[in-house]
Design a protein around this motif. Sequence first.
Motif, PDB file in Angstrom:
ATOM      1  N   TYR A  86     -32.428 -56.613  -2.327  1.00  0.00           N
ATOM      2  CA  TYR A  86     -32.356 -55.210  -2.737  1.00  0.00           C
ATOM      3  C   TYR A  86     -33.344 -54.359  -1.939  1.00  0.00           C
ATOM      4  CZ  TYR A  86     -32.844 -51.045  -5.640  1.00  0.00           C
ATOM      5  OH  TYR A  86     -32.914 -49.748  -6.079  1.00  0.00           O
ATOM      6  N   SER A  89     -32.018 -53.599   1.330  1.00  0.00           N
ATOM      7  CA  SER A  89     -30.710 -52.931   1.282  1.00  0.00           C
ATOM      8  C   SER A  89     -29.563 -53.857   1.661  1.00  0.00           C
ATOM      9  CB  SER A  89     -30.702 -51.701   2.199  1.00  0.00           C
ATOM     10  OG  SER A  89     -31.671 -50.759   1.799  1.00  0.00           O
ATOM     11  N   HIS A  93     -26.871 -50.762  -4.978  1.00  0.00           N
ATOM     12  CA  HIS A  93     -27.402 -50.527  -6.316  1.00  0.00           C
ATOM     13  C   HIS A  93     -26.429 -51.037  -7.377  1.00  0.00           C
ATOM     14  CE1 HIS A  93     -29.626 -47.713  -3.792  1.00  0.00           C
ATOM     15  NE2 HIS A  93     -30.524 -47.619  -4.751  1.00  0.00           N
ATOM     16  N   THR A  94     -25.148 -50.830  -7.142  1.00  0.00           N
ATOM     17  CA  THR A  94     -24.148 -51.238  -8.134  1.00  0.00           C
ATOM     18  C   THR A  94     -24.042 -52.760  -8.237  1.00  0.00           C
ATOM     19  OG1 THR A  94     -22.429 -51.020  -6.429  1.00  0.00           O
ATOM     20  CG2 THR A  94     -22.787 -49.137  -7.890  1.00  0.00           C
ATOM     21  N   TYR A  96     -26.732 -54.818  -7.440  1.00  0.00           N
ATOM     22  CA  TYR A  96     -28.051 -55.293  -7.842  1.00  0.00           C
ATOM     23  C   TYR A  96     -28.283 -55.197  -9.345  1.00  0.00           C
ATOM     24  CZ  TYR A  96     -33.048 -54.933  -8.830  1.00  0.00           C
ATOM     25  OH  TYR A  96     -34.289 -55.076  -9.395  1.00  0.00           O
ATOM     26  N   THR A  97     -28.003 -54.045  -9.933  1.00  0.00           N
ATOM     27  CA  THR A  97     -28.384 -53.798 -11.327  1.00  0.00           C
ATOM     28  C   THR A  97     -27.784 -54.806 -12.313  1.00  0.00           C
ATOM     29  OG1 THR A  97     -28.691 -51.437 -10.861  1.00  0.00           O
ATOM     30  CG2 THR A  97     -28.465 -52.077 -13.174  1.00  0.00           C
ATOM     31  N   THR A 146     -33.916 -50.466 -10.560  1.00  0.00           N
ATOM     32  CA  THR A 146     -33.165 -49.215 -10.668  1.00  0.00           C
ATOM     33  C   THR A 146     -33.456 -48.488 -11.975  1.00  0.00           C
ATOM     34  OG1 THR A 146     -31.326 -50.614 -11.423  1.00  0.00           O
ATOM     35  CG2 THR A 146     -31.250 -49.827  -9.149  1.00  0.00           C
ATOM     36  N   ASP A 151     -32.434 -44.951  -9.741  1.00  0.00           N
ATOM     37  CA  ASP A 151     -31.409 -45.372  -8.790  1.00  0.00           C
ATOM     38  C   ASP A 151     -31.290 -44.333  -7.698  1.00  0.00           C
ATOM     39  OD1 ASP A 151     -29.256 -46.252  -7.418  1.00  0.00           O
ATOM     40  OD2 ASP A 151     -27.911 -46.443  -9.136  1.00  0.00           O
ATOM     41  N   SER A 154     -27.778 -43.247  -6.482  1.00  0.00           N
ATOM     42  CA  SER A 154     -26.827 -42.520  -7.315  1.00  0.00           C
ATOM     43  C   SER A 154     -26.952 -41.028  -7.087  1.00  0.00           C
ATOM     44  CB  SER A 154     -27.081 -42.834  -8.792  1.00  0.00           C
ATOM     45  OG  SER A 154     -28.361 -42.373  -9.175  1.00  0.00           O
ATOM     46  N   GLN A 197     -35.088 -44.996 -17.943  1.00  0.00           N
ATOM     47  CA  GLN A 197     -33.958 -44.768 -17.050  1.00  0.00           C
ATOM     48  C   GLN A 197     -33.547 -43.301 -17.039  1.00  0.00           C
ATOM     49  OE1 GLN A 197     -30.426 -47.038 -18.006  1.00  0.00           O
ATOM     50  NE2 GLN A 197     -29.685 -46.914 -15.906  1.00  0.00           N
ATOM     51  N   ASN A 200     -36.070 -41.192 -15.103  1.00  0.00           N
ATOM     52  CA  ASN A 200     -35.910 -41.352 -13.657  1.00  0.00           C
ATOM     53  C   ASN A 200     -34.663 -40.643 -13.130  1.00  0.00           C
ATOM     54  OD1 ASN A 200     -38.225 -42.916 -13.032  1.00  0.00           O
ATOM     55  ND2 ASN A 200     -37.238 -44.753 -13.816  1.00  0.00           N
ATOM     56  N   SER A 201     -33.699 -40.404 -14.012  1.00  0.00           N
ATOM     57  CA  SER A 201     -32.487 -39.691 -13.594  1.00  0.00           C
ATOM     58  C   SER A 201     -32.742 -38.197 -13.429  1.00  0.00           C
ATOM     59  CB  SER A 201     -31.363 -39.908 -14.623  1.00  0.00           C
ATOM     60  OG  SER A 201     -31.006 -41.272 -14.701  1.00  0.00           O
TER      61      SER A 201
END
Length: 257
Positions: A86, A89, A93-94, A96-97, A146, A151, A154, A197, A200-201
Amino acid sequence: MSYTQNYLNSVNGPSTSSSTMSFPNSSFGGNGAGPGGPSSNGRPVPNINLDEEIRLTTNNRERAQMDNMADLYSIIVVLEHLEVAYIRSAVSHTEYTPACKQLIAQFKTASSLLVDVVPDLEKFMKEYSLDCPAAAKRIKIGVPATIEFGDAGSSNTSGHYKNVAEIVQNYNNAMDTLKLGRTAADEMHPFLADIMQSLNSMRALPSDFEGRAKMREWLIKLNAMKASQELDNDEKRQLEFDLDSTYSAFMAWLNSQ
């Protein structure tokens, strides 16, 4: 085959596919003496059947214990590979989470079966020479990167007001849960993870917003507890205070915009 399964199939931990060990024919003893011959100090070497299997376990309980330890070892190694992938890269992200969440859940399940044998992750890793710092850090906090840091991949297409609503709702859910007297670690950890979460968004929120640091501290604390272990009165009161103060700080920031 999934990313996690590929790694699990390729990692060799303290495997116990067999509860016995066998050795090829060879010779022991000084000066090339074989079994039963004289050693370098003149003493006889006892007869040893080098084809005899050495049992690693003596009963089904020990066998199951070693199998669980092998599972734990493999999960840690796979999680380390995932974290490094991760960071580089190599996984999205999709991807990994959900993989990270699955491995963390598997670790908790495996470690719960070994609570008397492996009470401390650091000691277990040291005993088996596991150099997996990224995995150890991820296990310590109990949520994917994430969620801990947000993330970055995103897009913020959901809108400012939706983010605000999610933060308010998540704070209210956590505070209501405490008021209902539900203070077990496995009950509070998901609510605090949701708060982190959602914070962080909110991209506009300052990077040094104290709510993130407070939630991270509590996530680490709760993750170190047994699932059924409950916060004591002082801890509950402190968590209520931290939730209320960081929520007030968020609303003050929001009103200043």
